[in-house]
Scaffold this motif. Structure first.
Motif, short mmCIF file in Angstrom:
data_model
loop_
_atom_site.label_atom_id
_atom_site.label_comp_id
_atom_site.label_asym_id
_atom_site.label_seq_id
_atom_site.Cartn_x
_atom_site.Cartn_y
_atom_site.Cartn_z
N MET A 11 2.87 -16.22 3.68
CA MET A 11 2.16 -15.21 3.06
C MET A 11 2.89 -13.99 3.46
N LYS A 12 3.29 -12.81 2.68
CA LYS A 12 3.85 -11.74 2.84
C LYS A 12 2.69 -10.80 3.64
N VAL A 13 3.04 -10.26 4.80
CA VAL A 13 2.02 -8.88 5.23
C VAL A 13 2.02 -7.92 4.47
N GLU A 14 0.88 -7.39 4.10
CA GLU A 14 0.59 -6.16 3.30
C GLU A 14 -0.76 -5.76 3.55
N ILE A 15 -0.57 -4.44 3.75
CA ILE A 15 -2.02 -3.68 3.87
C ILE A 15 -1.89 -2.71 2.86
N THR A 16 -3.00 -2.54 2.04
CA THR A 16 -3.03 -1.51 1.22
C THR A 16 -4.51 -0.83 1.39
N TYR A 17 -4.67 0.49 0.72
CA TYR A 17 -5.98 1.15 0.76
C TYR A 17 -6.37 1.92 -0.47
N LYS A 18 -7.61 2.32 -0.52
CA LYS A 18 -8.03 2.99 -1.82
C LYS A 18 -9.32 3.88 -1.12
N TYR A 19 -9.71 4.87 -1.99
CA TYR A 19 -10.78 5.48 -1.64
C TYR A 19 -11.71 5.61 -2.87
N ASP A 20 -12.74 5.05 -2.66
CA ASP A 20 -13.82 5.21 -3.86
C ASP A 20 -14.78 6.09 -3.53
N ALA A 21 -14.43 7.53 -4.50
CA ALA A 21 -15.20 8.46 -4.25
C ALA A 21 -16.71 8.41 -4.75
N LYS A 22 -17.04 7.68 -5.73
CA LYS A 22 -18.26 7.68 -6.22
C LYS A 22 -19.24 7.15 -5.08
N ASN A 23 -18.81 5.98 -4.29
CA ASN A 23 -19.66 5.53 -3.07
C ASN A 23 -19.29 6.21 -1.73
N ASN A 24 -18.50 6.82 -1.75
CA ASN A 24 -17.91 7.39 -0.63
C ASN A 24 -17.26 6.36 0.42
N ILE A 25 -16.74 5.24 0.07
CA ILE A 25 -16.19 4.14 0.87
C ILE A 25 -14.87 4.11 0.73
N PHE A 26 -13.93 3.99 2.03
CA PHE A 26 -12.70 3.96 2.14
C PHE A 26 -12.18 2.35 2.26
N TYR A 27 -11.45 1.93 1.45
CA TYR A 27 -11.26 0.67 1.61
C TYR A 27 -9.84 0.19 2.14
N LYS A 28 -9.89 -0.86 2.88
CA LYS A 28 -8.47 -1.03 3.55
C LYS A 28 -8.30 -2.74 3.30
N PHE A 29 -7.08 -3.18 2.66
CA PHE A 29 -7.17 -4.53 2.22
C PHE A 29 -5.79 -5.07 3.20
N HIS A 30 -6.02 -6.33 3.71
CA HIS A 30 -5.15 -7.03 4.55
C HIS A 30 -4.74 -8.22 3.84
N TYR A 31 -3.38 -8.44 3.75
CA TYR A 31 -2.90 -9.55 3.20
C TYR A 31 -1.97 -10.40 4.21
N GLY A 32 -1.88 -11.38 4.22
CA GLY A 32 -0.82 -12.41 5.44
C GLY A 32 -1.34 -12.45 6.63
N GLY A 33 -0.45 -12.72 7.55
CA GLY A 33 -0.35 -13.31 8.84
C GLY A 33 -0.20 -11.56 9.62
N ILE A 34 -1.57 -11.25 9.76
CA ILE A 34 -1.75 -9.89 10.05
C ILE A 34 -1.70 -9.88 11.75
#
Length: 127
Positions: A1-24
């Motif tokens: 599985m390909k390594v990938e790390i993405t992120y987003k910010y949920d302004a409504k809930n003031n939560i920063f998300y960081k998603f990890h995929y693959g062999g990190i």
């Protein structure tokens, strides 16, 4: 599985998300944080984070956990007084946030199996 790390910010809930995929690896985790910090992608005042490892394989060695705690301590000016919920569905990963939480004073780390549980904890006043 390909390594990938993405992120987003949920302004409504003031939560920063960081998603990890693959062999990190440890370097992937640190490099992605450095990239996010370098881009000023974390809005000022953000103190709630969800780090999603459910689609990743990440089992650092004990020495890497110490390096990880040192990283968070070095970026205390960004992460101080934050809560970091780690979404994990592999039982052997759950020890990671527990060990890091014991070593880092001004950030609370806690493992979760569900997004709902993580959000509930982040929104609570409990550290």
């Amino acid at each position: 599985m390909k390594v990938e790390i993405t992120y987003k910010y949920d302004a409504k809930n003031n939560i920063f998300y960081k998603f990890h995929y693959g062999g990190i690896t440890f370097e992937d985790v640190i490099d992605s944080w450095n990239e996010i910090i370098g881009k000023n992608a974390i809005p000022d005042g953000t103190s709630r984070f969800i780090l999603d490892y459910r689609k990743a394989q990440y089992l650092p060695e004990i020495k890497e956990i110490k390096r990880l705690t040192n990283f968070y301590k070095a970026y205390d000016h960004i992460f101080a007084d934050s809560k970091m919920a780690l979404l994990m569905d592999k039982p052997d990963q759950v020890i990671i946030p527990i060990l890091v939480d014991q070593e880092v004073d001004r950030i609370s780390f806690k493992p979760f199996c569900t997004h709902e549980g993580a959000v509930t904890w982040l929104k609570s006043s409990e550290a």
